[in-house]
Design a protein around this motif. Structure first.
Motif, mmCIF file in Angstrom:
data_model
loop_
_atom_site.group_PDB
_atom_site.id
_atom_site.type_symbol
_atom_site.label_atom_id
_atom_site.label_comp_id
_atom_site.label_asym_id
_atom_site.label_seq_id
_atom_site.Cartn_x
_atom_site.Cartn_y
_atom_site.Cartn_z
ATOM 1 N N VAL A 30 61.647 -66.463 -3.121
ATOM 2 C CA VAL A 30 62.342 -65.172 -3.185
ATOM 3 C C VAL A 30 61.609 -64.272 -4.176
ATOM 4 O O VAL A 30 61.225 -64.708 -5.263
ATOM 5 N N PRO A 31 61.364 -63.012 -3.813
ATOM 6 C CA PRO A 31 60.620 -62.128 -4.719
ATOM 7 C C PRO A 31 61.356 -61.897 -6.030
ATOM 8 O O PRO A 31 62.582 -61.780 -6.057
ATOM 9 N N ALA A 32 60.594 -61.869 -7.128
ATOM 10 C CA ALA A 32 61.173 -61.559 -8.429
ATOM 11 C C ALA A 32 61.584 -60.086 -8.454
ATOM 12 O O ALA A 32 60.870 -59.225 -7.944
ATOM 13 N N LEU A 33 62.744 -59.808 -9.038
ATOM 14 C CA LEU A 33 63.269 -58.451 -9.078
ATOM 15 C C LEU A 33 63.408 -57.976 -10.521
ATOM 16 O O LEU A 33 63.607 -58.772 -11.438
ATOM 17 N N ILE A 34 63.295 -56.679 -10.726
ATOM 18 C CA ILE A 34 63.447 -56.076 -12.046
ATOM 19 C C ILE A 34 64.321 -54.832 -11.936
ATOM 20 O O ILE A 34 64.407 -54.215 -10.868
ATOM 21 N N LYS A 35 64.994 -54.498 -13.047
ATOM 22 C CA LYS A 35 65.642 -53.192 -13.132
ATOM 23 C C LYS A 35 64.546 -52.182 -13.458
ATOM 24 O O LYS A 35 64.114 -52.051 -14.601
#
Length: 339
Positions: A212-217
Protein backbone atom coordinates in the motif's frame (compact mmCIF):
# COMPACT_ATOMS: atom_id res chain seq x y z
CA UNK A 1 -14.31 32.94 22.74
CA UNK A 2 -12.50 30.23 20.79
CA UNK A 3 -11.96 26.67 22.07
CA UNK A 4 -9.19 24.49 20.66
CA UNK A 5 -8.76 20.76 21.21
CA UNK A 6 -5.11 19.70 20.71
CA UNK A 7 -4.35 17.18 17.98
CA UNK A 8 -3.82 13.92 19.81
CA UNK A 9 -6.70 11.65 18.89
CA UNK A 10 -8.97 10.35 16.13
CA UNK A 11 -8.10 7.63 13.71
CA UNK A 12 -9.15 4.17 12.55
CA UNK A 13 -11.32 2.50 9.98
CA UNK A 14 -14.16 0.12 9.30
CA UNK A 15 -15.34 -1.65 6.18
CA UNK A 16 -18.21 -0.16 4.20
CA UNK A 17 -20.89 -2.64 5.32
CA UNK A 18 -20.01 -2.22 8.98
CA UNK A 19 -20.00 1.56 8.60
CA UNK A 20 -23.45 1.46 7.03
CA UNK A 21 -24.88 -0.46 9.99
CA UNK A 22 -23.09 1.78 12.45
CA UNK A 23 -24.71 4.79 10.85
CA UNK A 24 -28.17 3.22 10.68
CA UNK A 25 -28.42 1.77 14.19
CA UNK A 26 -28.37 5.09 16.13
CA UNK A 27 -31.46 6.18 14.17
CA UNK A 28 -33.48 3.37 15.75
CA UNK A 29 -33.41 5.13 19.13
CA UNK A 30 -34.33 8.57 17.79
CA UNK A 31 -37.81 9.93 18.59
CA UNK A 32 -40.18 10.97 15.84
CA UNK A 33 -40.07 14.67 14.93
CA UNK A 34 -41.81 16.81 17.52
CA UNK A 35 -41.95 14.07 20.18
CA UNK A 36 -40.65 14.32 23.75
CA UNK A 37 -39.29 11.82 26.24
CA UNK A 38 -41.17 10.50 29.27
CA UNK A 39 -40.41 13.52 31.45
CA UNK A 40 -41.98 15.82 28.83
CA UNK A 41 -38.83 17.86 28.30
CA UNK A 42 -38.61 19.14 24.72
CA UNK A 43 -36.16 17.16 22.60
CA UNK A 44 -33.31 19.12 21.03
CA UNK A 45 -32.19 16.94 18.11
CA UNK A 46 -28.67 17.62 16.81
CA UNK A 47 -27.17 16.03 13.72
CA UNK A 48 -23.56 15.87 12.57
CA UNK A 49 -21.32 14.00 10.13
CA UNK A 50 -18.55 11.55 11.13
CA UNK A 51 -15.96 14.25 11.76
CA UNK A 52 -14.14 15.31 14.91
CA UNK A 53 -16.39 18.32 15.47
CA UNK A 54 -19.45 16.08 15.92
CA UNK A 55 -18.20 14.13 18.93
CA UNK A 56 -18.97 16.69 21.68
CA UNK A 57 -22.57 16.80 20.43
CA UNK A 58 -22.69 13.00 20.27
CA UNK A 59 -21.47 12.89 23.87
CA UNK A 60 -24.52 14.93 24.91
CA UNK A 61 -26.96 12.38 23.52
CA UNK A 62 -29.42 11.40 26.25
CA UNK A 63 -28.43 14.27 28.57
CA UNK A 64 -31.26 16.25 30.17
CA UNK A 65 -31.26 19.82 31.44
CA UNK A 66 -33.63 21.78 33.66
CA UNK A 67 -32.59 25.34 32.88
CA UNK A 68 -33.82 25.56 30.22
CA UNK A 69 -35.58 22.20 30.16
CA UNK A 70 -34.57 19.88 27.31
CA UNK A 71 -33.30 16.44 26.39
CA UNK A 72 -30.54 16.24 23.78
CA UNK A 73 -30.50 13.56 21.10
CA UNK A 74 -27.77 13.12 18.49
CA UNK A 75 -28.46 11.83 14.97
CA UNK A 76 -25.52 11.09 12.62
CA UNK A 77 -25.66 12.15 8.99
CA UNK A 78 -23.48 10.67 6.26
CA UNK A 79 -24.19 12.62 3.06
CA UNK A 80 -25.11 16.20 2.14
CA UNK A 81 -28.40 15.02 0.63
CA UNK A 82 -29.31 13.25 3.89
CA UNK A 83 -28.87 16.29 6.12
CA UNK A 84 -30.58 18.57 3.62
CA UNK A 85 -33.62 16.30 3.67
CA UNK A 86 -33.62 16.25 7.48
CA UNK A 87 -33.52 20.04 7.69
CA UNK A 88 -36.17 20.50 5.02
CA UNK A 89 -38.39 17.96 6.82
CA UNK A 90 -38.04 19.62 10.24
CA UNK A 91 -36.38 16.54 11.74
CA UNK A 92 -33.62 18.41 13.62
CA UNK A 93 -33.30 21.55 15.72
CA UNK A 94 -29.54 21.88 15.26
CA UNK A 95 -26.92 20.53 12.86
CA UNK A 96 -23.29 20.75 11.84
CA UNK A 97 -23.48 21.75 8.18
CA UNK A 98 -21.38 23.73 5.76
CA UNK A 99 -21.82 27.47 5.89
CA UNK A 100 -22.75 27.37 2.19
CA UNK A 101 -25.58 24.91 2.86
CA UNK A 102 -26.85 27.14 5.67
CA UNK A 103 -26.83 30.07 3.23
CA UNK A 104 -28.74 28.04 0.67
CA UNK A 105 -31.51 27.21 3.16
CA UNK A 106 -31.55 30.82 4.39
CA UNK A 107 -32.07 32.12 0.86
CA UNK A 108 -34.88 29.61 0.33
CA UNK A 109 -36.80 30.97 3.29
CA UNK A 110 -36.00 28.27 5.84
CA UNK A 111 -35.83 29.54 9.42
CA UNK A 112 -32.14 28.85 9.98
CA UNK A 113 -29.27 30.74 11.61
CA UNK A 114 -25.62 30.01 12.40
CA UNK A 115 -24.90 30.15 16.12
CA UNK A 116 -21.22 29.09 16.06
CA UNK A 117 -18.50 28.46 13.50
CA UNK A 118 -15.85 25.78 13.14
CA UNK A 119 -12.43 26.60 11.73
CA UNK A 120 -12.22 23.27 9.98
CA UNK A 121 -9.01 21.31 9.61
CA UNK A 122 -8.74 20.21 5.97
CA UNK A 123 -5.82 18.34 4.44
CA UNK A 124 -4.71 17.28 1.03
CA UNK A 125 -3.41 13.81 1.82
CA UNK A 126 -1.01 12.56 -0.86
CA UNK A 127 1.18 9.63 -1.70
CA UNK A 128 4.61 10.15 -0.14
CA UNK A 129 6.32 10.41 -3.54
CA UNK A 130 4.27 13.45 -4.53
CA UNK A 131 7.13 15.74 -3.61
CA UNK A 132 7.14 19.05 -1.75
CA UNK A 133 4.98 20.91 -4.24
CA UNK A 134 2.41 23.64 -3.85
CA UNK A 135 -1.28 23.45 -4.63
CA UNK A 136 -0.88 24.54 -8.24
CA UNK A 137 1.84 21.96 -8.90
CA UNK A 138 -0.12 18.85 -7.92
CA UNK A 139 -0.37 16.19 -10.60
CA UNK A 140 -2.20 12.89 -11.00
CA UNK A 141 -5.70 12.20 -9.65
CA UNK A 142 -7.29 14.07 -6.76
CA UNK A 143 -10.27 12.61 -4.89
CA UNK A 144 -13.04 14.85 -3.56
CA UNK A 145 -15.59 13.52 -1.05
CA UNK A 146 -19.15 13.93 -2.30
CA UNK A 147 -20.30 15.30 -5.63
CA UNK A 148 -19.19 17.83 -8.16
CA UNK A 149 -18.98 21.37 -6.78
CA UNK A 150 -19.75 20.35 -3.20
CA UNK A 151 -17.86 22.20 -0.46
CA UNK A 152 -14.48 20.37 -0.59
CA UNK A 153 -14.06 21.07 -4.30
CA UNK A 154 -15.32 24.65 -4.01
CA UNK A 155 -12.63 25.49 -1.43
CA UNK A 156 -10.01 23.88 -3.63
CA UNK A 157 -11.18 26.00 -6.57
CA UNK A 158 -10.97 29.22 -4.57
CA UNK A 159 -7.42 28.44 -3.46
CA UNK A 160 -6.38 27.28 -6.92
CA UNK A 161 -7.64 30.48 -8.54
CA UNK A 162 -7.68 30.91 -12.32
CA UNK A 163 -4.53 28.86 -12.86
CA UNK A 164 -4.89 25.63 -14.80
CA UNK A 165 -3.88 22.27 -13.35
CA UNK A 166 -2.88 18.88 -14.70
CA UNK A 167 -4.98 17.17 -12.04
CA UNK A 168 -7.69 14.67 -12.90
CA UNK A 169 -10.68 15.08 -10.57
CA UNK A 170 -12.69 12.18 -9.19
CA UNK A 171 -15.67 12.44 -6.83
CA UNK A 172 -16.40 9.82 -4.18
CA UNK A 173 -19.41 8.97 -2.04
CA UNK A 174 -17.66 10.19 1.11
CA UNK A 175 -14.38 10.53 2.97
CA UNK A 176 -13.93 6.82 3.77
CA UNK A 177 -14.37 5.88 0.13
CA UNK A 178 -11.69 8.43 -0.76
CA UNK A 179 -9.36 6.90 1.84
CA UNK A 180 -9.95 3.40 0.47
CA UNK A 181 -9.23 4.54 -3.09
CA UNK A 182 -5.96 6.13 -1.96
CA UNK A 183 -4.95 2.90 -0.23
CA UNK A 184 -5.78 0.94 -3.39
CA UNK A 185 -3.54 3.22 -5.44
CA UNK A 186 -6.46 4.61 -7.41
CA UNK A 187 -5.67 8.22 -6.57
CA UNK A 188 -2.65 10.37 -5.75
CA UNK A 189 -4.32 12.96 -3.51
CA UNK A 190 -7.54 13.37 -1.50
CA UNK A 191 -9.07 16.37 0.24
CA UNK A 192 -9.96 15.12 3.73
CA UNK A 193 -11.13 16.46 7.08
CA UNK A 194 -10.39 14.75 10.40
CA UNK A 195 -10.54 11.96 11.36
CA UNK A 196 -10.34 10.69 7.77
CA UNK A 197 -6.99 12.42 7.14
CA UNK A 198 -5.31 10.76 10.13
CA UNK A 199 -7.10 7.52 9.31
CA UNK A 200 -5.51 7.42 5.86
CA UNK A 201 -2.00 7.79 7.29
CA UNK A 202 -2.49 5.18 10.01
CA UNK A 203 -3.86 2.58 7.61
CA UNK A 204 -1.17 3.18 5.00
CA UNK A 205 1.45 2.54 7.69
CA UNK A 206 -0.29 -0.62 8.89
CA UNK A 207 -0.59 -1.96 5.34
CA UNK A 208 2.86 -0.96 4.05
CA UNK A 209 4.03 -4.58 3.92
CA UNK A 210 1.23 -5.31 1.45
CA UNK A 211 2.46 -2.74 -0.99
CA UNK A 212 0.00 0.00 0.00
CA UNK A 213 1.45 3.41 -0.91
CA UNK A 214 2.78 5.51 1.96
CA UNK A 215 0.63 8.59 2.57
CA UNK A 216 1.43 12.00 4.05
CA UNK A 217 -0.51 15.06 5.11
CA UNK A 218 0.76 17.08 2.22
CA UNK A 219 -0.97 20.47 2.35
CA UNK A 220 -3.00 22.14 5.12
CA UNK A 221 -5.82 24.05 3.43
CA UNK A 222 -6.54 26.02 6.59
CA UNK A 223 -3.00 27.41 6.47
CA UNK A 224 -3.17 28.03 2.72
CA UNK A 225 -6.43 29.97 3.18
CA UNK A 226 -4.89 32.14 5.90
CA UNK A 227 -1.87 32.84 3.71
CA UNK A 228 -3.93 33.72 0.65
CA UNK A 229 -6.41 35.95 2.50
CA UNK A 230 -4.23 37.73 5.06
CA UNK A 231 -4.98 35.66 8.13
CA UNK A 232 -8.70 35.05 7.51
CA UNK A 233 -9.93 31.81 9.13
CA UNK A 234 -11.43 28.98 7.09
CA UNK A 235 -15.04 28.75 8.28
CA UNK A 236 -16.20 25.79 6.23
CA UNK A 237 -18.87 24.58 8.65
CA UNK A 238 -20.92 25.82 11.55
CA UNK A 239 -23.57 24.90 14.08
CA UNK A 240 -26.91 25.83 12.53
CA UNK A 241 -30.12 26.25 14.53
CA UNK A 242 -33.41 25.58 12.79
CA UNK A 243 -37.10 26.36 13.32
CA UNK A 244 -38.79 27.31 16.58
CA UNK A 245 -35.56 26.99 18.57
CA UNK A 246 -34.47 30.30 17.08
CA UNK A 247 -36.87 31.94 19.54
CA UNK A 248 -35.00 30.36 22.48
CA UNK A 249 -31.38 31.58 22.36
CA UNK A 250 -30.94 30.54 26.01
CA UNK A 251 -31.39 26.92 25.00
CA UNK A 252 -28.82 27.28 22.21
CA UNK A 253 -26.44 29.04 24.58
CA UNK A 254 -26.67 26.12 27.03
CA UNK A 255 -25.96 23.63 24.23
CA UNK A 256 -22.84 25.55 23.22
CA UNK A 257 -21.63 25.76 26.83
CA UNK A 258 -21.97 21.98 27.13
CA UNK A 259 -20.08 21.60 23.85
CA UNK A 260 -17.18 23.62 25.26
CA UNK A 261 -17.20 21.47 28.41
CA UNK A 262 -17.05 18.42 26.13
CA UNK A 263 -13.87 19.73 24.52
CA UNK A 264 -12.21 19.99 27.92
CA UNK A 265 -13.41 16.51 28.87
CA UNK A 266 -12.02 14.97 25.70
CA UNK A 267 -8.65 16.65 26.18
CA UNK A 268 -8.35 15.59 29.83
CA UNK A 269 -9.94 12.12 29.60
CA UNK A 270 -9.53 10.66 26.09
CA UNK A 271 -10.54 7.19 27.35
CA UNK A 272 -13.89 8.57 28.56
CA UNK A 273 -14.35 10.37 25.26
CA UNK A 274 -13.84 7.10 23.42
CA UNK A 275 -16.32 5.29 25.69
CA UNK A 276 -18.93 7.96 25.06
CA UNK A 277 -18.27 7.77 21.34
CA UNK A 278 -18.80 4.01 21.43
CA UNK A 279 -22.18 4.59 23.08
CA UNK A 280 -23.40 7.61 21.14
CA UNK A 281 -21.49 7.78 17.83
CA UNK A 282 -20.17 4.33 16.86
CA UNK A 283 -19.20 5.49 13.36
CA UNK A 284 -16.47 7.61 14.95
CA UNK A 285 -15.58 5.18 17.73
CA UNK A 286 -14.93 2.48 15.14
CA UNK A 287 -12.10 4.66 13.87
CA UNK A 288 -10.14 4.60 17.13
CA UNK A 289 -6.52 3.57 17.22
CA UNK A 290 -5.01 1.94 20.33
CA UNK A 291 -7.83 3.14 22.54
CA UNK A 292 -7.77 6.80 21.52
CA UNK A 293 -9.15 9.03 18.82
CA UNK A 294 -6.14 10.98 17.50
CA UNK A 295 -6.19 13.65 14.82
CA UNK A 296 -8.68 16.22 16.12
CA UNK A 297 -8.02 19.95 16.22
CA UNK A 298 -11.40 21.47 16.99
CA UNK A 299 -11.80 25.24 16.90
CA UNK A 300 -15.27 26.57 17.65
CA UNK A 301 -15.99 30.26 17.94
CA UNK A 302 -18.85 32.71 17.91
CA UNK A 303 -19.25 36.46 18.01
CA UNK A 304 -19.20 39.39 15.62
CA UNK A 305 -15.71 38.85 14.21
CA UNK A 306 -16.45 35.21 13.40
CA UNK A 307 -19.71 36.22 11.71
CA UNK A 308 -17.92 38.82 9.56
CA UNK A 309 -15.21 36.34 8.56
CA UNK A 310 -17.90 33.80 7.61
CA UNK A 311 -19.48 36.27 5.20
CA UNK A 312 -16.03 36.86 3.69
CA UNK A 313 -15.62 33.12 3.21
CA UNK A 314 -19.07 32.78 1.61
CA UNK A 315 -18.37 35.69 -0.70
CA UNK A 316 -15.24 33.95 -1.99
CA UNK A 317 -17.22 30.76 -2.61
CA UNK A 318 -19.95 32.74 -4.37
CA UNK A 319 -17.40 34.11 -6.81
CA UNK A 320 -16.67 30.52 -7.84
CA UNK A 321 -20.22 29.13 -7.73
CA UNK A 322 -23.03 31.68 -7.13
CA UNK A 323 -25.67 28.94 -7.05
CA UNK A 324 -23.99 27.28 -4.05
CA UNK A 325 -25.30 30.12 -1.84
CA UNK A 326 -28.85 29.77 -3.10
CA UNK A 327 -28.98 33.49 -3.81
CA UNK A 328 -27.33 36.69 -2.58
CA UNK A 329 -24.87 36.84 0.29
CA UNK A 330 -26.80 36.66 3.60
CA UNK A 331 -27.06 39.64 5.92
CA UNK A 332 -26.31 39.98 9.61
CA UNK A 333 -29.58 38.21 10.51
CA UNK A 334 -27.96 35.03 9.17
CA UNK A 335 -26.38 34.65 12.62
CA UNK A 336 -27.87 33.91 16.03
CA UNK A 337 -26.34 35.76 18.95
CA UNK A 338 -26.56 33.64 22.11
CA UNK A 339 -24.40 35.57 24.57
Amino acid sequence: MTWVLPSRWFSGMTDCRSLLWLLILPWMAVPWPGSTWADDRPVFRISGPPIAESLPFAMMSGMTFDNPAMTVRFIPWNSPDQIRAMIAGGQVEGAIITTASASLFYNRGVRIRLAALFETSLWIVSTADSGDTGLNSLTGTILFPFGHREMPELIFNVLMGPQSSELTRHHTGGALEAVNLLLLGRGHHALLAEPAASLALVRSGEMAAKGVPALIKHLDLRTLWEQKFLGKPLYVSGFAVIGDTLANPAMVHRILLEYEKGLVLMADHPERALAMAQKNFPALAAQSDNGSLPGGNIRITRGQEAFSDTLFFLNKLSEQAPRAMGGPLPGEDFFLVTQ
